[in-house]
Design an enzyme around this catalytic site. Structure first.
Site, short mmCIF file in Angstrom:
data_model
loop_
_atom_site.label_atom_id
_atom_site.label_comp_id
_atom_site.label_asym_id
_atom_site.label_seq_id
_atom_site.Cartn_x
_atom_site.Cartn_y
_atom_site.Cartn_z
N ALA A 1 0.81 -1.28 -0.03
CA ALA A 1 -0.06 0.11 -0.08
C ALA A 1 0.94 1.23 -0.08
O ALA A 1 2.09 1.25 0.28
CB ALA A 1 -0.84 0.02 1.21
N GLY B 1 -0.59 -5.11 1.09
CA GLY B 1 -1.82 -5.11 0.37
C GLY B 1 -1.73 -5.81 -1.13
O GLY B 1 -2.64 -6.19 -1.67
N GLU C 1 -2.38 -9.33 -0.24
CA GLU C 1 -3.70 -9.32 -0.04
C GLU C 1 -4.87 -9.29 -1.21
O GLU C 1 -5.81 -10.11 -1.31
CB GLU C 1 -4.15 -8.22 1.18
CG GLU C 1 -3.71 -8.47 2.37
CD GLU C 1 -3.58 -7.41 3.31
OE1 GLU C 1 -4.26 -7.40 4.44
OE2 GLU C 1 -3.16 -6.26 2.83
N GLU D 1 3.57 -5.85 7.46
CA GLU D 1 3.08 -4.90 8.07
C GLU D 1 3.45 -4.52 9.48
O GLU D 1 3.76 -3.56 10.06
CB GLU D 1 1.38 -5.09 8.17
CG GLU D 1 0.79 -4.74 6.85
CD GLU D 1 0.82 -5.80 5.81
OE1 GLU D 1 -0.01 -5.69 4.87
OE2 GLU D 1 1.52 -6.78 6.12
#
Length: 259
Positions: A65, A111, A114, A134
């Site tokens: 992200a 992300g 994900e 993360e």
């Protein structure tokens, strides 16, 4: 039409390519919005039978992200970021009625992983690296990573990957069941298209029903077996079922109308 993604449609396949090579295709707010729109359009397009999601260039699928967007967020803003992201993109993709294949080329981190895990299944290039780093930033995966990773690789492996913030290579991902196939980078999209071709020979209506039934087995408070029974029964009212069974009995290849 889009600033951060490219889309193309050919022979029943819509290819969505995240195109921010200078940022290693990192997911920012705008890219998430654009991906939602592109997936929505592809899912409503009756000519699209399979969607392939990939990243531009040779380095990254999605390297994570865009941290600069949320580094100064409050508790409520952080919660809202995860809620909106899951609704708009990650859960949205997982529950699409059109099959989604993630073609993971290079880094799929945070992300990015994900997003790949939200797809219905994944294939990877042999230079792919995957991880959820993360906790090294003082946060946890917020786009479904703590739920989908254990479902795919098992609780212990997911705990280790998330706690160490480490990356695994494509062969480890294959061994873990995180990806279904590993191939050379130049063979990645051809392999995705070959798999899409196999999918497209079958009933799109039945495939949508199968996606619903499989996903329901991972939902809290939902009996997946009951969903399967319901979806199985629904298939009997479709034109695809009539064509599929008639073709079988007539010893010919089925020509599914997709209804």
């Amino acid at each position: 039409m889009y600033n951060n993604i490219l889309t193309s449609q050919d022979n029943g396949i819509t290819k969505i390519t995240i195109n921010r090579p200078s940022k290693l295709n990192a997911l920012n707010k705008e890219t998430i919005q654009e991906l939602h729109a592109a997936f929505r359009v592809a899912n409503l397009d009756t000519d699209t039978k399979v969607i392939i999601i990939t990243g531009s260039g040779e380095k990254a699928f999605v390297a994570g992200a865009d941290i600069s967007e949320f580094a100064d967020f409050s508790v409520s803003e952080g919660g809202n970021l995860a809620t909106k992201g899951q609704e708009l993109l990650f859960d949205f993709v997982a529950n699409l009625s059109t099959p989604v294949i993630a073609a993971v080329n290079g880094f799929a981190l945070g992300g990015g992983l994900e997003l790949a895990m939200a797809a219905h299944f994944r294939i990877a290039s042999d230079n792919a690296k995957m991880g959820l780093p993360e906790v090294s930033l003082g946060v946890i995966p917020g786009y479904g990573g703590t739920q989908r990773l254990p479902q795919l690789v098992g609780k212990g492996r997911a705990m280790e990957m998330i706690m160490t913030a480490g990356m695994i290579d494509a062969n480890h991902a294959l061994q873990y069941g995180l990806v279904n196939h590993v191939t050379a980078q130049d063979e990645l999209i051809p392999l995705a298209e070959k798999l899409a071709g196999k999918i497209m020979r079958n009933s799109s209506v039945a495939i949508s029903a199968a996606i619903k039934a499989i996903n329901s087995g991972y939902e809290d408070g939902v009996n997946g077996y009951k969903t399967e029974i319901q979806q199985f029964g629904n298939c009997f009212g479709t034109e695809d079922f009539k064509e599929g069974t008639t073709a079988f009995l007539e010893k010919r290849r089925a020509d599914f109308p997709g209804k």
